[in-house]
Design a protein around this motif. Structure first.
Motif, mmCIF file in Angstrom:
data_model
loop_
_atom_site.group_PDB
_atom_site.id
_atom_site.type_symbol
_atom_site.label_atom_id
_atom_site.label_comp_id
_atom_site.label_asym_id
_atom_site.label_seq_id
_atom_site.Cartn_x
_atom_site.Cartn_y
_atom_site.Cartn_z
ATOM 1 N N UNK A 39 0.862 -1.179 0.000
ATOM 2 C CA UNK A 39 0.000 0.000 0.000
ATOM 3 C C UNK A 39 0.901 1.233 0.000
ATOM 4 N N UNK A 40 0.776 2.066 -1.032
ATOM 5 C CA UNK A 40 1.609 3.258 -1.163
ATOM 6 C C UNK A 40 0.856 4.485 -0.643
ATOM 7 N N UNK A 41 1.510 5.199 0.262
ATOM 8 C CA UNK A 41 0.972 6.461 0.783
ATOM 9 C C UNK A 41 2.102 7.489 0.754
ATOM 10 N N UNK A 42 2.222 8.269 -0.325
ATOM 11 C CA UNK A 42 3.287 9.280 -0.391
ATOM 12 C C UNK A 42 3.100 10.311 0.718
ATOM 13 N N UNK A 43 4.188 10.662 1.391
ATOM 14 C CA UNK A 43 4.112 11.574 2.528
ATOM 15 C C UNK A 43 4.888 12.851 2.245
ATOM 16 N N UNK A 44 4.691 13.833 3.110
ATOM 17 C CA UNK A 44 5.433 15.091 3.055
ATOM 18 C C UNK A 44 5.232 15.804 4.380
ATOM 19 N N UNK A 45 6.078 16.802 4.657
ATOM 20 C CA UNK A 45 5.962 17.531 5.917
ATOM 21 C C UNK A 45 5.679 19.016 5.710
ATOM 22 N N UNK A 46 5.246 19.368 4.492
ATOM 23 C CA UNK A 46 5.008 20.770 4.169
ATOM 24 C C UNK A 46 6.032 21.330 3.206
ATOM 25 N N UNK A 47 7.142 20.617 3.053
ATOM 26 C CA UNK A 47 8.193 21.063 2.147
ATOM 27 C C UNK A 47 8.046 20.448 0.767
ATOM 28 N N UNK A 48 9.180 20.273 0.117
ATOM 29 C CA UNK A 48 9.200 19.711 -1.234
ATOM 30 C C UNK A 48 8.452 18.386 -1.280
ATOM 31 N N UNK A 49 7.562 18.230 -2.233
ATOM 32 C CA UNK A 49 6.802 17.002 -2.395
ATOM 33 C C UNK A 49 5.401 17.071 -1.821
ATOM 34 N N UNK A 50 5.067 18.170 -1.140
ATOM 35 C CA UNK A 50 3.746 18.288 -0.528
ATOM 36 C C UNK A 50 2.638 18.289 -1.577
ATOM 37 N N UNK A 51 2.824 19.026 -2.660
ATOM 38 C CA UNK A 51 1.801 19.079 -3.706
ATOM 39 C C UNK A 51 1.557 17.699 -4.297
ATOM 40 N N UNK A 52 2.624 17.003 -4.667
ATOM 41 C CA UNK A 52 2.459 15.668 -5.256
ATOM 42 C C UNK A 52 1.753 14.723 -4.296
ATOM 43 N N UNK A 53 2.175 14.747 -3.026
ATOM 44 C CA UNK A 53 1.571 13.846 -2.051
ATOM 45 C C UNK A 53 0.096 14.164 -1.847
ATOM 46 N N UNK A 54 -0.219 15.440 -1.722
ATOM 47 C CA UNK A 54 -1.608 15.830 -1.487
ATOM 48 C C UNK A 54 -2.498 15.528 -2.687
ATOM 49 N N UNK A 55 -1.994 15.779 -3.885
ATOM 50 C CA UNK A 55 -2.812 15.521 -5.059
ATOM 51 C C UNK A 55 -3.072 14.027 -5.250
ATOM 52 N N UNK A 56 -2.145 13.204 -4.843
ATOM 53 C CA UNK A 56 -2.334 11.762 -5.006
ATOM 54 C C UNK A 56 -3.420 11.222 -4.095
ATOM 55 N N UNK A 57 -3.668 11.893 -2.973
ATOM 56 C CA UNK A 57 -4.676 11.398 -2.034
ATOM 57 C C UNK A 57 -5.970 12.215 -2.076
ATOM 58 N N UNK A 58 -5.928 13.426 -2.684
ATOM 59 C CA UNK A 58 -7.129 14.270 -2.759
ATOM 60 C C UNK A 58 -7.787 14.201 -4.128
ATOM 61 N N UNK A 59 -7.223 13.384 -5.020
ATOM 62 C CA UNK A 59 -7.757 13.233 -6.374
ATOM 63 C C UNK A 59 -7.822 14.582 -7.081
ATOM 64 N N UNK A 60 -6.736 15.354 -6.926
ATOM 65 C CA UNK A 60 -6.655 16.652 -7.575
ATOM 66 C C UNK A 60 -5.749 16.616 -8.776
ATOM 67 N N UNK A 61 -5.491 17.793 -9.323
ATOM 68 C CA UNK A 61 -4.639 17.895 -10.503
ATOM 69 C C UNK A 61 -3.467 18.820 -10.213
ATOM 70 N N UNK A 62 -2.342 18.522 -10.820
ATOM 71 C CA UNK A 62 -1.163 19.367 -10.667
ATOM 72 C C UNK A 62 -1.050 20.284 -11.872
ATOM 73 N N UNK A 63 -0.950 21.577 -11.617
ATOM 74 C CA UNK A 63 -0.780 22.574 -12.667
ATOM 75 C C UNK A 63 0.495 23.347 -12.406
ATOM 76 N N UNK A 64 0.788 24.321 -13.256
ATOM 77 C CA UNK A 64 1.988 25.126 -13.047
ATOM 78 C C UNK A 64 1.734 26.546 -13.511
#
Length: 384
Positions: free
Chosen positions: A37-62
């Motif tokens: 079971x994969x659960x990408x984590x982050x602490x508010x720094x680098x990688x937070x967007x990727x981790x949050x989007x993977x669990x919130x079913x969101x999209x990454x933009x720029x």
């Protein structure tokens, strides 16, 4: 057998998602039937967007924004249209990893680009902003962030000031009449595991400044500038957040957020742990694998591996931590639910080589761990 894979990013080398996939590949080389079971984590720094989007079913933009030195870059942010929630990392636009060591310049480095990301999501209709404060290259107190959103700072001559840490000591007055009024409807959540105050021996400049280019010779200059900036903000707002926990996060950006927007501060780890139902996944796990680029004494202060260790310990689940670098006396980590620390480097190599080959090294390290696990009869030939 169920293994929960929940690493942080290996900063400058792998996102948390890439790290998790590398660990899974290593596990399945030895036991292809093992449940993972994969659960990408982050602490508010680098990688937070990727981790949050993977669990919130969101999209990454720029968006095109300024980096810490004012150069135009493309910075990522997360967007969940259904809830009008944006996820922004300070690291994406104002991060330390955007600069070479030779480019570190705390006098110039600004959080302006992070403010530009906020303007971008306001244009999308954002009503909720989750802002991660880890990994900044700045000690500008968040002044650049405020400038991007319409606040102006003036010197004694009445000139508008721009720039980073060097300008803080020159501020004579603040004008917030042009602050973007759309910000008033925003519900702010700050994701940060930094609890430091703004000033003093445990403050933004003294503790985090050296990694951003502050030297022994310039420490007093930047600390004095931060103190002067804080006095002017307190004078302008009538509110004093200098001693609040988290005010020193992201080079003082935490202080500016508190002073102008009154956000809710939460542990970056706890936000993602809640959104991903991490604890529910850990309850029936056989083993938990996590990791980050560097494990040292700072890992004790709310970093991902320790957060996971504390939860897993409640259920007696063993935790192994992969790391690019292991540094210092880490005996205290073993009291936090962590059973094993594993360096991923397998031979002498430079930091650049290790970071370039991080994914392959982590996959190999996971494979070695699983081989060892099975050698000692933990799983035998039964994948359950």
């Amino acid at each position: 057998m169920k293994i929960v894979i929940a690493p942080d990013s290996f900063k400058g080398s792998m996102t948390s998602i890439a790290a998790a996939e590398a660990i899974r590949r290593g596990i399945h080389q030895i036991n292809p039937l093992c449940e993972t079971v994969i659960i990408p984590m982050a602490d508010g720094g680098e990688g937070t967007v990727d981790a949050m989007m993977s669990i919130m079913d969101g999209e990454t933009s720029s968006a095109q924004v300024r980096d810490p030195l004012g150069r135009t870059i493309s910075a990522a942010f997360g967007w969940v249209p259904e809830t009008k929630t944006a996820v922004i990392e300070t690291a994406a636009a104002s991060g330390l990893t955007l600069l070479k060591e030779s480019e570190l310049n705390p006098g110039v480095a600004s959080t302006f680009g992070t403010g530009e990301l906020v303007k971008t999501v306001l244009d999308l209709g954002a009503e909720n902003i989750i802002l991660g404060l880890g990994g900044s290259a700045t000690v500008d107190g968040g002044a650049g962030f405020l400038q991007a959103l319409g606040i102006r700072f003036f010197n004694k001559q009445g000139d508008v000031l721009e720039g980073g840490g060097n300008m803080l000591g020159e501020i004579q007055s603040i004008d917030s009449t042009q602050l973007d009024q759309r910000l008033m409807r925003i519900k702010w959540t700050v994701a940060s595991d930094v609890t430091n105050h703004l000033l003093g021996d445990e403050g933004a400049v003294t503790v985090f400044g050296p990694q951003k280019g502050v030297t022994v010779e310039t420490l007093a200059h930047f600390e004095g500038g931060m103190e002067h900036f804080a006095e002017k903000v307190v004078e302008h707002t009538g509110l004093d957040f200098r001693l609040d926990q988290g005010s020193g996060a992201a080079g003082g950006l935490g202080f500016s957020l508190l002073s102008f927007f009154r956000p809710v501060f939460k542990s970056g780890f706890s936000i993602i742990a809640t959104e991903s139902s991490l604890e529910d996944h850990l309850k029936d796990a056989t083993l938990v694998l996590t990791g980050e680029g560097k494990v040292d004494v700072q890992s004790l202060y709310g970093k991902v591996p320790v957060g996971i260790g504390r939860i897993a310990a409640k259920y007696g689940i063993p935790v192994a931590v992969f790391a690019g670098v292991i540094e210092g006396d880490l005996e205290l980590l073993y009291a936090e639910g962590i059973q094993l620390l594993l360096p991923i480097v397998n031979e002498p190599m430079t930091l650049t080589e290790a970071m370039t080959n991080g994914s392959a090294l982590l996959e190999e390290a996971a494979s070695r761990l699983m081989r060892t696990y099975e050698l000692f009869g933990k799983t035998g030939n039964n994948p359950d």
